[in-house]
Design an enzyme around this catalytic site. Structure first.
Site, PDB file in Angstrom:
ATOM      1  CD  GLU A 286     -25.934  37.276 -18.605  1.00 33.71           C
ATOM      2  OE1 GLU A 286     -27.018  36.739 -18.374  1.00 33.71           O
ATOM      3  OE2 GLU A 286     -24.861  36.620 -18.676  1.00 33.71           O
ATOM      4  CG  HIS A 287     -23.948  36.012 -23.379  1.00 34.82           C
ATOM      5  ND1 HIS A 287     -23.103  35.004 -23.775  1.00 34.82           N
ATOM      6  CD2 HIS A 287     -24.749  35.471 -22.431  1.00 34.82           C
ATOM      7  CE1 HIS A 287     -23.395  33.899 -23.107  1.00 34.82           C
ATOM      8  NE2 HIS A 287     -24.396  34.156 -22.287  1.00 34.82           N
TER       9      HIS A 287
END
Lengths: 425, 429
Positions: free
Chosen positions: A70-71
């Site tokens: 996600e990051h």
């Protein structure tokens, strides 16, 4: 209108348009006259999905990879950070990872199409290098350490580690400093190529936007995606709990407690799952709600305070209740809770209380449609559980006192209950 | 927004909206923040929630609100500058969503009136049992500040900056003061507070303005009105010649770095909007200088943000870091401030900050509560600007204005909560 299907619930004055885009992506547009448009684009890939087989290959990934991914998706091959791309159009962006999903989102009061294009583009264009992965270890390492110092977070995950023997629900969403050190561009691509397949994802846009406009952005950005069907592998989880009690010491002012109740059922349809959720939540309200005799008695005895709360978490292949709060005598609260459960098994629930609670559930469900933010986030969560949010009022009204009593008598047994405590140093 | 005065010191702020399933009503009672009364004020809503004349127990009250289609009722206690505010808020389903013939709004207003103005009393005081029990809960709540390390560190930093002034008073109350409160003393405070405070009442929903004004008048009917104690906000002035450095050790994993600056800008100032934009650009968003450099470039933290106190004129930077990176983080945070002060602001940063701030303000209209909070903050600062006016002002802010705001931002105090647990992700399970 092209291939959109309209679904309406007139009783609560809500509707949405649905279509499966030719790329394979399910698209939902929920019209609202709010000035704030809100879009969520997500995949049903979360922290529990760390073992699977795809194309005959079995893959195990390090804990915390869904969150790490996600990051990393926010970085792009052109070197321009995704936040900066959004900023050009005034949108406010974010993302989150939970046990069973990863969701990318933005809100905006203008330029919805432009921001939607950014959303669809960056999520469908992964770019991972060793340098950028290394850099992220430091940032996520600090995120993990922040949660290490958060007593409520520790309390909650300790409870899950007590509840489950081997189900990955017991793994902290972000992993640990050690497990994320094992993440490489290759493992990220393995996860991405398996789970970021448009057929397994969903886009929900809520606000004052024409569904056709949403579709034209999809046409512009999305390429046809051949279906990938990963098979998730979960270890066999026994019905009983792993350990009855778990305690950690942290610098807190007074003890915290969290009582978990393991739900062993895995319904085969989204509708059954939603009904089970409603039943569990109603049971908790009857037992431990603010109007319950239990709450009054323990509050007046100074054993709990207004931070006391009870909730249920529904997921496709696991579920649990959590009853949590602060107390100088958590053991006493726990024994009182067990006694209360036994008491109701004998007496049954009061039909008048049950009717009151159904009214509360009816109203709370409607309230969930107040903001485009809540609607879009709830909507996608239900979709990944195979359920339609507009059907929830009907599910609530279908629950009977007999349903609730039956579930309570069968599911609230002592061997499925654990106590987690955080004690002062 | 339409603003009308209902009686001496009581104002109704009305917003018409058909976007929500619920209507929102907020009653804000505003009085000066003083050490003598802050703890009484913090205790009061907790005692009122225990029982009223008509609903004498918590269970009675909860059942009543449940019956009213799960009407949400919440109280809040906070400070803005040297003003303390007690907030009583309700949200309830609009008429079209409840069965015909139900007059929900009227019943909700009656219930609210009962809870706020007709508390359970005995012999001219609050019920002793409720007061004693809530004193204990209040003390627990004050002690619990330590559970959230970032809030705790921020509180310690502000206390050190403003020691001895009214602003240093904790609106959440003081433990020693809480111990000695008597039911009669609390009741006296309550009566005085009603008589001498100003009221800012906010409503967002579908009711027409005239009908609403009548209903609100009925809700506050009989409210005693005496001399209204004015509230004022005082700008923080740093008198230090050297930066105050405070370190406190605690058995935690992560260090919490808090840097307190005097900003020399409050909402009372005509040009505050420029400062709000400076904050956005410096540390208020994911495209800000602090996010971009302290987090993304140096990987020092997960969060590093700037938080302006628009009533006091304080800017606070908060970040969670490894203990050994303290100097490095402080250095970078100050270097970014110097760059901003020197006018090193790219067009991209400038435009992004403007768009981000404007978007945030526009989104206010989609949350009843947030809109109320935004206007309340301005009213307390004596500003009558609308959201639309402030948005127009943002458009006119220049890079020079932002650089000027950065130059007026001076470091006063650094508070560091030094974690003493070994680094390296030791797991204690």
């Amino acid at each position: 209108m092209s291939n959109f299907v309209l679904k309406e619930n007139k009783a609560i004055d809500e509707k949405y348009y649905y279509t499966k885009h030719k790329s394979g992506l399910p698209v939902y547009v929920i019209p609202k006259n709010h000035g704030t448009g809100y879009a969520v684009f997500g995949t049903n890939f979360g922290s529990i999905d760390n073992r699977f087989s795809v194309d005959g290959r079995e893959i195990s990934l390090p804990d915390g990879i869904a969150h790490f991914l996600e990051h990393k998706l926010f970085e792009n091959e052109d070197g321009i950070d995704t936040f900066k791309k959004y900023a050009e159009y005034g949108a406010s962006a974010n993302a989150y990872t939970s046990s069973d999903k990863t969701v990318y989102l933005f809100s905006a009061t203008e330029n919805m199409s432009e921001s939607l294009e950014i959303l669809l583009d960056f999520v469908t264009h992964p770019y991972f290098t060793k340098e950028t992965v290394d850099k992220e270890q430091g940032i996520i390492g600090q995120e993990i350490r922040m949660y290490d110092d958060n007593p409520n977070w520790r309390l909650y995950f300790n409870m899950l580690t007590a509840l489950y023997h081997s189900h990955p629900a017991r793994i902290d969403t972000a992993g640990t400093v050690e497990t994320i050190a094992q993440i490489t561009p290759e493992t990220l691509y393995d996860a991405y190529n398996t789970f970021y397949n448009l057929n397994n994802m969903a886009l929900c846009v809520c606000g004052n936007i024409d569904p056709e406009e949403v579709l034209s952005v999809c046409d512009k950005v999305l390429k046809d995606a051949p279906e990938v069907s990963p098979e998730r592998i979960f270890p066999k989880e026994p019905e009983n709990v792993f350990q009855k009690e778990i305690t950690q010491k942290l610098s807190v002012s007074m003890p915290l407690f969290s009582v978990g109740v393991k739900d062993i059922h895995q319904p085969s349809t989204g509708k059954e799952l939603a009904k089970k959720q409603a039943e569990y939540e109603m049971i908790l309200e009857l037992l431990f709600g603010k109007a319950s005799p239990f709450y009054t008695r323990l509050y007046e005895a100074g054993l709990i305070n207004s931070a006391f709360s009870a909730g249920y978490e529904a997921h496709t292949n696991f579920g649990f209740c959590e009853v949590a709060g602060y107390s100088n005598d958590p053991d006493k609260v726990y024994s009182e809770m067990l006694a209360e459960i036994e008491k109701y098994k004998k007496s049954g629930f009061d039909p008048e209380d049950f009717e009151r609670i159904k009214r509360v559930f009816y109203a709370s469900n409607i309230r969930a449609f107040n903001s485009t933010d809540d609607i879009a986030n709830d909507f996608i969560a239900y979709i990944f559980r195979g359920f339609d949010m507009l059907d929830y009022p009907e599910v609530i009204s279908s629950v009977t006192l007999d349903d609730v009593t039956k579930r309570f008598n069968e599911d609230f047994t002592e061997e499925r209950i654990v106590l987690s405590k955080i004690l002062p140093l | 927004m339409k603003r009308t005065q209902l009686c001496d010191g009581v104002f109704l702020n009305y917003f018409s909206s058909d976007k929500f399933k619920t209507d929102y009503l907020d009653i804000n009672i505003i009085f000066p923040l003083k050490a003598q009364t802050a703890t009484l004020a913090a205790l009061l809503p907790q005692v009122l929630k225990r029982g009223s004349q008509k609903y004498p127990t918590m269970a009675d009250m909860t059942k009543r609100l449940d019956y009213l289609y799960s009407t949400g009722f919440a109280t809040n206690n906070f400070k803005r500058g040297e003003a303390q505010i007690l907030n009583f808020g309700v949200d309830f389903l609009r008429d079209s969503l409840v069965p015909a013939g139900t007059n929900l709004m009227s019943e909700v207003f009656d219930t609210l009136r009962d809870i706020i103005f007709f508390p359970l009393t005995e012999n001219g005081a609050f019920r002793a049992e409720y007061v004693e029990s809530e004193k204990k809960n209040l003390i627990d709540a004050i002690n619990a500040v330590i559970n959230n390390k970032n809030s705790y560190a921020m509180k310690k930093c502000h206390e050190a900056m403003c020691a001895g002034s009214d602003y240093a008073v904790n609106a959440g109350g003081d433990i020693e003061a809480a111990k000695t409160i008597t039911p009669a003393e609390l009741y006296d405070f309550y009566c005085n507070m009603l008589a001498h405070s100003s009221f800012e009442i906010f409503y967002t929903g579908m009711c027409d303005e005239a009908t609403l004004a009548e209903r609100v008048k009925a809700l506050i009917k009989g409210l005693p009105r005496k001399e209204i104690y004015p509230v004022s906000t005082q700008k923080f002035v740093s008198e230090r010649t050297e930066v105050q450095e405070i370190t406190e050790e605690m058995e935690v994993a992560q260090g919490k770095l808090i840097m307190g600056f005097s900003s020399d800008h409050t909402m009372c100032d005509e040009d505050y909007t420029a400062y709000a934009l400076f904050n956005e650009l410096y540390g208020g968003s994911p495209t800000s200088k602090l996010f971009e450099n302290v987090r993304e470039k140096l990987s020092l933290c997960y969060y590093c943000r700037s938080i302006p106190d628009a009533h006091k004129g304080i800017l606070t930077i908060a970040s969670g870091i490894e203990v050994e990176n303290k100097e490095k983080a402080c250095g970078e945070i100050l270097a970014q401030l110097r760059d901003t002060a020197d006018g090193k602001i790219s067009d991209e940063e400038f435009v992004s900050a403007k768009k981000s701030l404007i978007n945030g303000y526009r989104e206010l209209f989609d949350s009843g509560n947030n809109l109320h909070i935004w206007y309340l903050a301005r009213l307390i600062a004596g500003s009558t600007k609308t959201v639309e006016q402030v948005i127009a002002e943002i458009e006119n802010v220049t890079k020079q204005d932002i650089a000027r705001c950065a130059r007026s931002t001076k470091l006063d105090t650094v508070f560091f909560l030094k974690g003493t647990l070994n680094s390296g992700g030791e797991d204690d399970e």
